[in-house]
Enzyme design. Structure first.
Site, PDB file in Angstrom:
ATOM      1  N   SER A  71      -3.620   3.154   3.996  1.00  0.00           N
ATOM      2  CA  SER A  71      -3.081   3.019   5.349  1.00  0.00           C
ATOM      3  C   SER A  71      -2.404   4.309   5.804  1.00  0.00           C
ATOM      4  O   SER A  71      -1.924   5.100   5.002  1.00  0.00           O
ATOM      5  CB  SER A  71      -2.075   1.872   5.399  1.00  0.00           C
ATOM      6  OG  SER A  71      -2.676   0.672   4.982  1.00  0.00           O
TER       7      SER A  71
HETATM    8  N1  SAH Z   1      -2.001  -0.860   0.567  1.00  0.00           N
HETATM    9  C1  SAH Z   1      -3.291  -0.242   0.434  1.00  0.00           C
HETATM   10  C2  SAH Z   1      -4.190  -0.667   1.561  1.00  0.00           C
HETATM   11  C3  SAH Z   1      -5.578  -0.784   1.130  1.00  0.00           C
HETATM   12  S1  SAH Z   1      -6.661  -1.450   2.367  1.00  0.00           S
HETATM   13  C4  SAH Z   1      -3.153   1.266   0.417  1.00  0.00           C
HETATM   14  O1  SAH Z   1      -2.253   1.796   1.064  1.00  0.00           O
HETATM   15  O2  SAH Z   1      -3.960   1.927  -0.236  1.00  0.00           O
HETATM   16  C5  SAH Z   1      -6.540  -3.190   2.052  1.00  0.00           C
HETATM   17  C6  SAH Z   1      -6.970  -3.650   0.706  1.00  0.00           C
HETATM   18  O3  SAH Z   1      -6.969  -5.082   0.705  1.00  0.00           O
HETATM   19  C7  SAH Z   1      -8.371  -3.238   0.288  1.00  0.00           C
HETATM   20  O4  SAH Z   1      -8.303  -2.525  -0.901  1.00  0.00           O
HETATM   21  C8  SAH Z   1      -9.117  -4.565   0.097  1.00  0.00           C
HETATM   22  O5  SAH Z   1     -10.038  -4.559  -0.977  1.00  0.00           O
HETATM   23  C9  SAH Z   1      -7.972  -5.512  -0.181  1.00  0.00           C
HETATM   24  N2  SAH Z   1      -8.236  -6.915   0.076  1.00  0.00           N
HETATM   25  C10 SAH Z   1      -8.954  -7.478   1.079  1.00  0.00           C
HETATM   26  N3  SAH Z   1      -8.932  -8.819   0.963  1.00  0.00           N
HETATM   27  C11 SAH Z   1      -8.180  -9.115  -0.129  1.00  0.00           C
HETATM   28  C12 SAH Z   1      -7.786 -10.335  -0.766  1.00  0.00           C
HETATM   29  N4  SAH Z   1      -8.153 -11.551  -0.319  1.00  0.00           N
HETATM   30  N5  SAH Z   1      -7.016 -10.244  -1.871  1.00  0.00           N
HETATM   31  C13 SAH Z   1      -6.627  -9.048  -2.361  1.00  0.00           C
HETATM   32  N6  SAH Z   1      -6.982  -7.883  -1.809  1.00  0.00           N
HETATM   33  C14 SAH Z   1      -7.743  -7.908  -0.690  1.00  0.00           C
END
Ligand code: SAH
Length: 223
Positions: A71
């Protein structure tokens, strides 16, 4: 005295990080000093691919593989500030991704749990967090829309992917007076909601429009 080959690069990255904190965060009304300090400490460039390191402190999200993103710094700071952490809270994060937000949370409390649905991303986040000495965070691979009942209740929950609605299991697992931060909306655009649990009921306020990758799972979107 020998200069380490990465020396200059690191100075540049440190400068870029300080500028990020000043221009992208402090000047855009992130006021919580501890949030600014945490963002100044955590080396965001370590959470992206080596080829993207020079862009790690830019004012936007970046790809982290598997179609997912780390993000935007401002969004991480805003969500962290909205959680109102004073230290020591038990926190659940849904969407470990790169592990960057996880590290920011771990700057506040040793009790951080984080769930990621992609095994590959979870493995890579675990390795980065370990290299940087964040030894207390507990990660697992799975569907975060179901929460993690074994460790509930949580004082704080943060969802870093966009949901169609607030997943009921997450609200159930939130402690009384707890705070939950989640982007809710359609697949492309959401608003960042802050949910406080009072007398078992949700009080919801909206912070800002945002665009997160979809939260995919039983209480989220279909793939
Ligand atoms: N906080 C992270 C954001 C990553 S983007 C950072 O700053 O790097 C959001 C993430 O949520 C992705 O990696 C995606 O695979 C994950 N995601 C999507 N649906 C999910 C679920 N049901 N349970 C766990 N993770 C999930």
């Amino acid at each position: 005295m020998t200069l380490r080959p990465e020396g200059n690069g690191n100075d540049e990255l440190t400068r870029a990080r300080d500028e990020m904190v000043r221009y992208q965060l402090a000047e855009r009304n992130i006021r919580d000093r501890r949030v600014l300090e945490a963002m100044a400490r955590v080396p965001r460039h370590r959470f992206v691919d080596v080829a993207l390191r020079s862009r790690a402190y830019d004012d936007h999200a970046l790809p982290i593989g598997s179609g997912q993103t780390i993000s935007q710094p401002y969004m991480v700071a805003l969500m962290t500030e909205a959680l109102g952490l004073s230290g020591g809270e038990k926190v659940l994060e849904i969407g470990t991704g790169s592990g960057y937000q996880t590290a920011i949370l771990a700057e506040f409390t040793p009790r951080v749990f984080s769930i990621e649905r992609s095994p590959q991303l979870s493995r890579s986040a675990a390795a980065t967090l370990k290299e940087l000495g964040y030894n207390n965070v507990i990660l697992k691979t799975g569907d975060g829309t179901l929460g993690w009942p074994e460790h509930a209740p949580y004082d704080r929950i943060v969802v870093t992917a966009g949901a169609p609605d607030l997943p009921a299991p997450l609200f159930e697992q939130l402690a009384e007076k707890g705070i939950l931060v989640i982007p809710v909306g359609d697949r492309d655009f959401q608003s960042l909601e802050v949910v406080v649990k009072r007398g078992g009921k949700a009080r919801t306020s909206r912070l800002i429009d945002c665009a997160f990758v979809p939260l995919v799972g039983r209480e989220g979107w279909d793939r």
